[in-house]
Design an enzyme around this catalytic site. Structure first.
Site, PDB file in Angstrom:
ATOM      1  N   HIS A 178      45.045   0.463  -6.565  1.00  0.00           N
ATOM      2  CA  HIS A 178      45.619   1.111  -7.747  1.00  0.00           C
ATOM      3  C   HIS A 178      45.669   2.630  -7.655  1.00  0.00           C
ATOM      4  O   HIS A 178      46.216   3.284  -8.538  1.00  0.00           O
ATOM      5  CB  HIS A 178      44.850   0.705  -9.007  1.00  0.00           C
ATOM      6  CG  HIS A 178      43.505   1.363  -9.109  1.00  0.00           C
ATOM      7  ND1 HIS A 178      42.410   0.902  -8.434  1.00  0.00           N
ATOM      8  CD2 HIS A 178      43.089   2.464  -9.786  1.00  0.00           C
ATOM      9  CE1 HIS A 178      41.371   1.680  -8.690  1.00  0.00           C
ATOM     10  NE2 HIS A 178      41.757   2.642  -9.508  1.00  0.00           N
TER      11      HIS A 178
HETATM   12  C1  UD1 Z   1      42.026   5.195 -14.283  1.00  0.00           C
HETATM   13  C2  UD1 Z   1      41.085   6.225 -13.659  1.00  0.00           C
HETATM   14  C3  UD1 Z   1      40.630   5.737 -12.286  1.00  0.00           C
HETATM   15  C4  UD1 Z   1      40.044   4.340 -12.376  1.00  0.00           C
HETATM   16  C5  UD1 Z   1      41.071   3.415 -13.024  1.00  0.00           C
HETATM   17  C6  UD1 Z   1      40.561   2.005 -13.151  1.00  0.00           C
HETATM   18  C7  UD1 Z   1      41.581   8.567 -14.263  1.00  0.00           C
HETATM   19  C8  UD1 Z   1      42.065   9.858 -13.739  1.00  0.00           C
HETATM   20  N1  UD1 Z   1      41.744   7.504 -13.451  1.00  0.00           N
HETATM   21  O1  UD1 Z   1      43.189   5.142 -13.457  1.00  0.00           O
HETATM   22  O2  UD1 Z   1      39.633   6.602 -11.788  1.00  0.00           O
HETATM   23  O3  UD1 Z   1      39.732   3.888 -11.078  1.00  0.00           O
HETATM   24  O4  UD1 Z   1      41.375   3.937 -14.330  1.00  0.00           O
HETATM   25  O5  UD1 Z   1      41.531   1.150 -13.650  1.00  0.00           O
HETATM   26  O6  UD1 Z   1      41.080   8.514 -15.373  1.00  0.00           O
HETATM   27  N2  UD1 Z   1      48.329   1.094 -17.985  1.00  0.00           N
HETATM   28  C9  UD1 Z   1      48.694  -0.022 -18.694  1.00  0.00           C
HETATM   29  N3  UD1 Z   1      47.755  -0.593 -19.495  1.00  0.00           N
HETATM   30  C10 UD1 Z   1      46.493  -0.109 -19.605  1.00  0.00           C
HETATM   31  C11 UD1 Z   1      46.150   1.041 -18.892  1.00  0.00           C
HETATM   32  C12 UD1 Z   1      47.067   1.612 -18.074  1.00  0.00           C
HETATM   33  O7  UD1 Z   1      49.815  -0.502 -18.613  1.00  0.00           O
HETATM   34  O8  UD1 Z   1      45.681  -0.693 -20.360  1.00  0.00           O
HETATM   35  C13 UD1 Z   1      49.328   1.706 -17.090  1.00  0.00           C
HETATM   36  C14 UD1 Z   1      50.058   2.844 -17.736  1.00  0.00           C
HETATM   37  O9  UD1 Z   1      51.375   2.807 -17.319  1.00  0.00           O
HETATM   38  C15 UD1 Z   1      49.422   4.076 -17.150  1.00  0.00           C
HETATM   39  C16 UD1 Z   1      48.966   3.585 -15.782  1.00  0.00           C
HETATM   40  O10 UD1 Z   1      48.662   2.205 -15.945  1.00  0.00           O
HETATM   41  O11 UD1 Z   1      50.280   5.148 -17.084  1.00  0.00           O
HETATM   42  C17 UD1 Z   1      47.746   4.291 -15.283  1.00  0.00           C
HETATM   43  O12 UD1 Z   1      46.719   4.327 -16.280  1.00  0.00           O
HETATM   44  P1  UD1 Z   1      45.745   5.586 -16.386  1.00  0.00           P
HETATM   45  O13 UD1 Z   1      44.688   5.382 -17.400  1.00  0.00           O
HETATM   46  O14 UD1 Z   1      46.543   6.822 -16.507  1.00  0.00           O
HETATM   47  O15 UD1 Z   1      45.056   5.650 -14.950  1.00  0.00           O
HETATM   48  P2  UD1 Z   1      44.544   4.494 -13.972  1.00  0.00           P
HETATM   49  O16 UD1 Z   1      45.461   4.474 -12.793  1.00  0.00           O
HETATM   50  O17 UD1 Z   1      44.276   3.223 -14.680  1.00  0.00           O
END
Ligand code: UD1
Length: 354
Positions: A201
């Site tokens: 991821h």
């Molecule tokens: C975040 C953490 C990372 C951790 C990961 C675990 C930061 C900088 N990164 O990354 O360290 O390893 O979580 O999962 O805080 N999204 C959904 N549904 C959700 C959450 C996210 O669809 O419930 C999608 C959204 O499009 C979002 C993308 O996933 O833009 C990324 O989510 P985000 O919280 O920005 O970062 P992660 O890649 O999950």
């Protein structure tokens, strides 16, 4: 004593659960649980509260997704009001996600003490958003709880006073130890005898639209030798959907993000795990399962020095050759690191309430 825990993203929940539980046995401690809403899908958030038997959050800021800056700023703005109302003595933050640093910055500006659980980890890679989050959170914390001695050495080098730093062990392993007896069996999960478990991821991997299809192609080819099981993070799911013309064989099983117990069962029974996650490097080390980390660096070097982890870089042919070695029976000697014993949270609770 009033404590406020901040959680926001999937890996926070299994770290906060044992600390919350340990503190609930201390008289005179009132706890508030705040969820920033950084992760909001049922499979990325709610399900963990149910499985880990955590109380529902008292406050949810509902910030959702955005750019690094937008998300961090939204958490700061929401958290400032919540902090002013709750007036805790100490705010406990976990890990290295945007929710961690955003709440620590608000505390610093509001004169509230911060306790950082999982302090001192460093990848020395400033291109990772998590590295910025780790560096800043540690500078702003009054209590720094480290999982391994490398964390203490990193903090000493950065000039943080030794009396703030406490080597307590690994709270993520507390949850693993606590939940392990209830993990579903291989038969109940209908898992094959041998399989490769994959999680990817990190933006550096899955946002690289040259690398991602090549990696999926290698996994597809390999899956004819040994099936591949791949629970897919929402970010990765979106990127895979953008790859036109991609056809994966049935031997590559893409799943929704797995709930905690199911994912532990998947790790425990895997022949080898291929990952870019931080927590998975630790969990496989505890479980004694070979782990290949598809990154150029790790903030968890102890999983390499003592555990089952091998850093293979983003080199797909190296990933493949290391997978072949494991499948042929090659296994590192390994041990469980000191203080990864299921009691880290109790040590944290004792220090916070002393
Ligand atoms: C975040 C953490 C990372 C951790 C990961 C675990 C930061 C900088 N990164 O990354 O360290 O390893 O979580 O999962 O805080 N999204 C959904 N549904 C959700 C959450 C996210 O669809 O419930 C999608 C959204 O499009 C979002 C993308 O996933 O833009 C990324 O989510 P985000 O919280 O920005 O970062 P992660 O890649 O999950």
């Amino acid at each position: 004593m009033d404590l406020l825990h901040v959680v926001g993203a999937r890996p926070n929940f299994m770290k906060a659960a044992p600390v919350h539980r340990a503190l609930s046995t201390h008289k005179g401690v009132r706890q508030t649980l705040l969820h920033t809403g950084q992760h909001y899908d049922v499979n990325m958030s709610d399900i963990f509260f149910q499985e880990l038997r955590m109380p529902a959050p008292d406050i949810n800021l509902g910030v959702g997704s955005g750019s690094q800056t937008q998300q961090t700023a939204a958490i700061m703005l929401g958290f400032e009001g919540a902090l002013a109302t709750a007036k805790p003595d100490v705010v406990v933050v976990y890990g290295d996600v945007n929710s961690t640093v955003a709440s620590a910055m608000v505390c610093a500006k509001s004169g509230v003490s911060v306790a950082h659980v999982e302090a001192g980890l460093r990848s020395f890679d400033r291109t990772m958003p998590e590295e910025t989050n780790r560096l800043l959170t540690d500078q702003l914390s009054e209590y720094l709880f480290t999982p391994s001695p490398d964390g203490n050495r990193n903090l000493e080098r950065e000039g943080i006073a030794k009396n703030k730093v406490h080597l307590v062990g690994n709270v993520m392993i507390d949850t693993l130890v606590h939940m392990l007896p209830n993990v579903p069996k291989r038969e109940a999960m209908k898992l094959p005898e041998n399989y490769v478990l994959v999680t990817l991821h990190r933006p550096a991997n899955v946002d690289d639209m040259d690398w991602l299809p090549k990696m999926l192609k290698m996994l597809s080819d390999f899956s004819h030798k040994m099936p591949v099981i791949f629970p897919v993070h929402p970010r990765t799911r979106k990127k895979i959907a953008e790859l036109s013309g991609l056809k994966l064989p049935e031997t590559v099983k893409l799943l929704d993000p797995a709930p905690y117990m199911e994912f532990l069962a998947l790790q425990k029974n895997a022949t080898v795990v291929v990952t870019d996650s931080g927590g998975v490097q630790e969990e496989t080390t505890y479980l004694g399962v070979p782990c290949l980390t598809v990154r150029d660096n790790t903030e968890r070097p102890i999983t390499i020095e003592e555990g089952t982890n091998i850093l293979v870089g983003r080199d797909i042919s190296r990933v493949e050759s290391e997978m072949n070695k494991v499948v042929a029976g090659g296994k590192k000697t390994h041990k469980v690191p000191h203080l990864w014993d299921g009691h880290a949270a109790e040590r944290i609770a004792a220090i916070l309430t002393a």
